[in-house]
Scaffold this motif. Sequence first.
Motif, PDB file in Angstrom:
ATOM      1  N   ASP A 241      66.690  35.024   4.983  1.00  0.00           N
ATOM      2  CA  ASP A 241      68.063  35.081   4.453  1.00  0.00           C
ATOM      3  C   ASP A 241      68.436  33.769   3.765  1.00  0.00           C
ATOM      4  N   ALA A 242      67.898  32.659   4.239  1.00  0.00           N
ATOM      5  CA  ALA A 242      68.192  31.365   3.609  1.00  0.00           C
ATOM      6  C   ALA A 242      67.705  31.358   2.153  1.00  0.00           C
ATOM      7  N   LEU A 243      66.668  32.142   1.856  1.00  0.00           N
ATOM      8  CA  LEU A 243      66.208  32.313   0.470  1.00  0.00           C
ATOM      9  C   LEU A 243      67.039  33.361  -0.261  1.00  0.00           C
ATOM     10  N   LEU A 244      67.319  34.455   0.440  1.00  0.00           N
ATOM     11  CA  LEU A 244      68.005  35.592  -0.200  1.00  0.00           C
ATOM     12  C   LEU A 244      69.408  35.221  -0.679  1.00  0.00           C
ATOM     13  N   LEU A 245      70.167  34.491   0.146  1.00  0.00           N
ATOM     14  CA  LEU A 245      71.566  34.219  -0.213  1.00  0.00           C
ATOM     15  C   LEU A 245      71.691  33.360  -1.476  1.00  0.00           C
ATOM     16  N   PRO A 246      70.969  32.242  -1.605  1.00  0.00           N
ATOM     17  CA  PRO A 246      71.069  31.483  -2.866  1.00  0.00           C
ATOM     18  C   PRO A 246      70.517  32.249  -4.066  1.00  0.00           C
ATOM     19  N   LEU A 247      69.518  33.100  -3.842  1.00  0.00           N
ATOM     20  CA  LEU A 247      69.025  33.923  -4.956  1.00  0.00           C
ATOM     21  C   LEU A 247      70.090  34.937  -5.368  1.00  0.00           C
ATOM     22  N   LYS A 248      70.801  35.509  -4.390  1.00  0.00           N
ATOM     23  CA  LYS A 248      71.926  36.408  -4.697  1.00  0.00           C
ATOM     24  C   LYS A 248      73.000  35.659  -5.480  1.00  0.00           C
TER      25      LYS A 248
ATOM     26  N   THR B 220      59.047  34.461   0.570  1.00  0.00           N
ATOM     27  CA  THR B 220      59.413  33.711  -0.637  1.00  0.00           C
ATOM     28  C   THR B 220      59.594  34.662  -1.819  1.00  0.00           C
ATOM     29  N   ALA B 221      58.620  35.550  -2.006  1.00  0.00           N
ATOM     30  CA  ALA B 221      58.686  36.474  -3.143  1.00  0.00           C
ATOM     31  C   ALA B 221      59.507  37.712  -2.813  1.00  0.00           C
ATOM     32  N   GLY B 222      59.467  38.145  -1.553  1.00  0.00           N
ATOM     33  CA  GLY B 222      60.267  39.306  -1.140  1.00  0.00           C
ATOM     34  C   GLY B 222      61.748  39.062  -1.401  1.00  0.00           C
TER      35      GLY B 222
ATOM     36  N   GLU C 217      64.165  25.004  -3.135  1.00  0.00           N
ATOM     37  CA  GLU C 217      63.065  24.439  -2.354  1.00  0.00           C
ATOM     38  C   GLU C 217      62.913  25.257  -1.075  1.00  0.00           C
ATOM     39  N   ASP C 218      61.839  26.029  -0.977  1.00  0.00           N
ATOM     40  CA  ASP C 218      61.563  26.748   0.265  1.00  0.00           C
ATOM     41  C   ASP C 218      60.899  25.755   1.213  1.00  0.00           C
TER      42      ASP C 218
ATOM     43  N   THR D 107      65.874  25.558   1.626  1.00  0.00           N
ATOM     44  CA  THR D 107      65.996  26.626   2.614  1.00  0.00           C
ATOM     45  C   THR D 107      65.075  26.333   3.790  1.00  0.00           C
ATOM     46  N   LEU D 108      65.620  26.510   4.989  1.00  0.00           N
ATOM     47  CA  LEU D 108      64.884  26.189   6.215  1.00  0.00           C
ATOM     48  C   LEU D 108      64.732  27.435   7.076  1.00  0.00           C
ATOM     49  N   SER D 109      63.615  27.495   7.797  1.00  0.00           N
ATOM     50  CA  SER D 109      63.413  28.542   8.795  1.00  0.00           C
ATOM     51  C   SER D 109      63.273  27.873  10.157  1.00  0.00           C
TER      52      SER D 109
END
Length: 371
Positions: free
Chosen positions: A62-69, A89-91, A156-157, A183-185
């Motif tokens: 989600d940390a990737l999804l939200l900024p991409l949204k 990352t790509a999903g 930055e992932d 983005t952090l996990s």
Amino acid sequence: MNVPLLDLVAQYRSIKDEVLPAIMAVIERQAFIMGAEVGQLEAAVAALSHTRHAVACASGTDALLLPLKALDLQPGDEVITTPFTFFATAGAIHNAGGTPVFVDIDPATFNIDPAAVEAAVTPRTRGIVAVHLFGQMAVMEALLPIAARHGLALIEDAAQSIGARRKVDGAWRMAGELGTVGTLSFFPSKNLGAYGDAGMMITQDDALAERLRRLRLHGGSREYFHDEVGFNSRLDTLQAAVLLAKLAHLAEWSAARARHAAGYTKAFSGHPDVCPPRTDPANEHIFNQYTLRVPRRDELQAHLKAKHIGNSIYYPLSLHLQPCFAHLGYAKGSLPASEAASAQVISLPVFPELTEAQQQTVIDAVLGFYA
Ligand SMILES: Cc1ncc(COP(=O)(O)O)c(C=O)c1O
């Protein structure tokens, strides 16, 4: 001797007296959603990462999804990324409505190759997702000017690289400090792992931070009023309490990982077959993974398995060759450095609590296989 790939039980035993009271305090207060610990953790991670803002969320995905949204991608908009990374990352690019464009990696560091990024920019490109893989940062000083020149977001992932740093123009810069957003996990196997799923976004951008805070709460800045359609992607207070207790140990744990990595590299360097990972001299590597390149990799893996030595292949199939991305039209051979890495890599136990005897067992088993 059994050597696990990761020993979270050993870690739990060492911090039980700190983490259990932190969990119990949340339970006593029954403040499970957006409790005080969430804000405390955000402030602590922002301070660690030298960012103005940190916005906690439900996972690294989600940390990737939200900024991409937040890029408001239109059909056909492209986001350039690496094929040699965890699927998320790509999903996330796909799920945000974008088209992932995969470019090859630098074989030395496994990180995205900036020249390949530059060559892949088209009028439809909206962003770049660079991954700081295995615990060392990508070449930010080369990626930032590409993003600036073409007006692209640079995400930055840093799922595997919390607290990693890189010398840029003579100054140490943290993972997530320089890009549009980091983005952090906090997946349990990360250097800072929760007791379940958890993630965070870090940024210097005030407006973006506000948007991300909205997006994680169904798109509303006031309860029951929604400016846009967002998500339910809060971080549980219980997880924030665990992570706050563990954050105090992060530096010592990452240093222990780096010590173990140095021990392996000393044992393997100069070997004709076993190729230790390379740390870019500009990087301080936090070794979320210690990843060798070897010939006859699958046979080595079977050998280690028979000896009860934990190991894993990160990642066995480049993302450009995944069946779900077949429609993108990549073929075998399109991204040779990533494909070669997938065939050759194997990650060894490098968790902080690894004992000398355990590490020697791993070293002997690897060297024994190639003797
Ligand atoms: C590089 C990378 N990106 C994204 C993620 C997704 O994080 P999570 O598992 O917390 O959703 C992970 C971790 O699993 C990862 O390693």
